[in-house]
Motif scaffolding. Structure first.
Motif, short mmCIF file in Angstrom:
data_model
loop_
_atom_site.label_atom_id
_atom_site.label_comp_id
_atom_site.label_asym_id
_atom_site.label_seq_id
_atom_site.Cartn_x
_atom_site.Cartn_y
_atom_site.Cartn_z
N ALA A 160 18.42 20.41 -31.33
CA ALA A 160 18.48 19.76 -32.64
C ALA A 160 18.77 18.27 -32.50
O ALA A 160 18.25 17.45 -33.27
CB ALA A 160 19.56 20.43 -33.49
N GLN A 161 19.58 17.90 -31.52
CA GLN A 161 19.93 16.49 -31.32
C GLN A 161 18.73 15.67 -30.86
O GLN A 161 18.72 14.45 -31.02
CB GLN A 161 21.06 16.38 -30.29
N ARG A 162 17.71 16.31 -30.31
CA ARG A 162 16.56 15.60 -29.75
C ARG A 162 15.26 15.96 -30.44
O ARG A 162 14.19 15.57 -29.98
CB ARG A 162 16.46 15.92 -28.25
N LEU A 163 15.36 16.67 -31.55
CA LEU A 163 14.18 17.27 -32.16
C LEU A 163 13.12 16.25 -32.53
O LEU A 163 11.92 16.54 -32.46
CB LEU A 163 14.61 18.08 -33.40
N HIS A 164 13.53 15.07 -32.94
CA HIS A 164 12.56 14.08 -33.40
C HIS A 164 12.29 12.99 -32.37
O HIS A 164 11.71 11.95 -32.70
CB HIS A 164 13.05 13.46 -34.72
N SER A 165 12.69 13.25 -31.14
CA SER A 165 12.38 12.29 -30.08
C SER A 165 10.87 12.24 -29.84
O SER A 165 10.22 13.29 -29.83
CB SER A 165 13.09 12.68 -28.78
N PRO A 166 10.31 11.06 -29.65
CA PRO A 166 8.85 10.97 -29.54
C PRO A 166 8.27 11.63 -28.29
O PRO A 166 7.08 11.95 -28.28
CB PRO A 166 8.60 9.45 -29.52
N ASP A 167 9.09 11.83 -27.27
CA ASP A 167 8.57 12.43 -26.04
C ASP A 167 8.97 13.90 -25.90
O ASP A 167 9.00 14.44 -24.80
CB ASP A 167 9.02 11.64 -24.81
N TRP A 168 9.28 14.55 -27.03
CA TRP A 168 9.60 15.98 -27.05
C TRP A 168 8.58 16.71 -27.92
O TRP A 168 8.23 16.23 -29.00
CB TRP A 168 11.00 16.22 -27.61
N VAL A 169 8.12 17.87 -27.45
CA VAL A 169 7.22 18.72 -28.23
C VAL A 169 7.73 20.15 -28.18
O VAL A 169 8.06 20.66 -27.10
CB VAL A 169 5.77 18.67 -27.70
N VAL A 170 7.82 20.77 -29.34
CA VAL A 170 8.34 22.13 -29.46
C VAL A 170 7.20 23.07 -29.84
O VAL A 170 6.36 22.73 -30.68
CB VAL A 170 9.46 22.20 -30.53
N PHE A 171 7.20 24.26 -29.22
CA PHE A 171 6.17 25.26 -29.51
C PHE A 171 6.80 26.57 -29.98
O PHE A 171 7.72 27.09 -29.34
CB PHE A 171 5.31 25.54 -28.28
N ASP A 172 6.27 27.08 -31.06
CA ASP A 172 6.63 28.40 -31.58
C ASP A 172 5.69 29.41 -30.92
O ASP A 172 4.48 29.33 -31.08
CB ASP A 172 6.46 28.40 -33.10
N CYS A 173 6.26 30.35 -30.19
CA CYS A 173 5.47 31.34 -29.44
C CYS A 173 5.65 32.76 -29.96
O CYS A 173 5.42 33.73 -29.23
CB CYS A 173 5.84 31.29 -27.95
N ARG A 174 6.06 32.90 -31.20
CA ARG A 174 6.31 34.24 -31.72
C ARG A 174 5.04 35.11 -31.68
O ARG A 174 3.94 34.63 -31.92
CB ARG A 174 6.86 34.17 -33.14
N PHE A 175 5.25 36.38 -31.38
CA PHE A 175 4.13 37.32 -31.24
C PHE A 175 4.68 38.72 -31.37
O PHE A 175 5.87 38.97 -31.17
CB PHE A 175 3.46 37.14 -29.86
N ASP A 176 3.80 39.64 -31.72
CA ASP A 176 4.14 41.06 -31.79
C ASP A 176 3.00 41.83 -31.16
O ASP A 176 1.86 41.75 -31.62
CB ASP A 176 4.35 41.49 -33.25
N LEU A 177 3.30 42.57 -30.09
CA LEU A 177 2.26 43.32 -29.39
C LEU A 177 1.59 44.35 -30.28
O LEU A 177 0.44 44.73 -30.03
CB LEU A 177 2.85 44.00 -28.16
#
Length: 284
Positions: free
Chosen positions: A15-32
């Motif tokens: 959360a402290q780095r969430l908007h840093s320009p050199d950070w990218v977050v990926f949502d990988c949610r899935f259900d088999l």
């Protein structure tokens, strides 16, 4: 350069780095059992700024019937997808899911396979993020496309390697599936029950505490040390049903300082597709 994360990151640190320009977050949610779940969940709410990657369309190649349920994606196609989301070699990537890290760890391993070190899994996943009172939103992020040059690592093996090393003491096979599936019981996903002869079982959920976060590094080191015996990490080959949950065991070992283990990505679903390959049942 800011501190980088190569295994796990906590929700407050993210959360402290969430908007840093050199950070990218990926949502990988899935259900088999419901392959549309992940995208629908993401469109509903996700960590602010996160992009979505689908296990089957982004993080796997098409199935042929003999290459397992989640074959490794084409490296160039995966790199292009990452580029479109703004990932370069300098980017800190963070992956998360809501399933004990089993899908996020797949992306973590894939990025390491491509040669990317600055990648971490959100410890405790979306549940830990929400429990910390951190925000969610449904806005679609805009990316600044980046350039990503491949530098693949030799951190995996194939079925021929495994077959050629069966019974040899310099290789330790660790199966991440649940104990009942390892024994050949209650097999619901693959046409054949059992395990690769000589493998031992380390259920991927055994790396977690009751709250879903990973055990302390010292605990993981002790537990894996008991399994490895005299084997160095570089002689360990992880596998599971389709090369997904095994990545959690790789991640756990890396977070414990036991670096360099390998992945048999085709795993049981590829192994059992060829009736000429031997099968064992029961406990190890």
């Amino acid at each position: 350069m800011n501190a980088s994360y190569a295994t796990l990151i906590g929700p407050v640190e993210l959360a402290q780095r969430l908007h840093s320009p050199d950070w990218v977050v990926f949502d990988c949610r899935f259900d088999l059992c419901n392959t549309d779940f992940g995208l629908h969940a993401y469109l509903g709410q996700h960590i602010p700024g996160a992009f979505f990657l689908d296990l089957e369309t982004d993080l796997s190649a098409p199935r042929t019937g003999v290459n397992g349920r989640h074959p490794l994606p084409d490296p160039a196609k995966l790199a292009a997808r990452l580029e479109a989301c703004g990932v370069s070699h300098h980017t800190q990537v963070v992956a998360y899911d809501d399933a004990c890290g089993m899908f996020a760890a797949r992306l973590w391993w894939l990025l390491r396979w491509l040669g990317h070190n600055r990648v971490a899994v959100l410890d405790g996943g979306l549940q830990a993020w929400s429990s910390a009172g951190l925000p969610l939103d449904s806005a679609q992020p805009e990316a600044q496309p980046a350039t990503y040059a491949l530098a693949p690592r030799a951190n995996r093996v194939d079925a021929d390697f495994v077959l050629g090393h069966l019974g040899q003491p310099q290789i330790l096979l660790i199966d991440a599936r649940s104990p009942d599936r390892f024994r050949g019981e209650n097999e619901m996903l693959d046409p054949v029950g059992g395990h690769i002869p000589g493998a031992i079982n380390r259920f991927f959920r055994d790396n977690l505490q009751p709250d879903g976060r990973f055990k302390q590094a010292s605990v993981l080191r002790e537990e894996f040390g008991a399994l490895l015996g005299n084997h160095p990490p570089q002689q360990v080959v992880h596998h599971c049903g389709s090369g997904v949950t095994a990545c959690v065991n790789v991640l756990a070992m890396e977070s414990a300082g036991l670096s360099g283990s390998l992945l048999y990505a085709g795993s049981w679903s590829e192994w059992c597709a060829d009736p000429r390959r031997p099968v064992a049942t029961g406990p190890a």
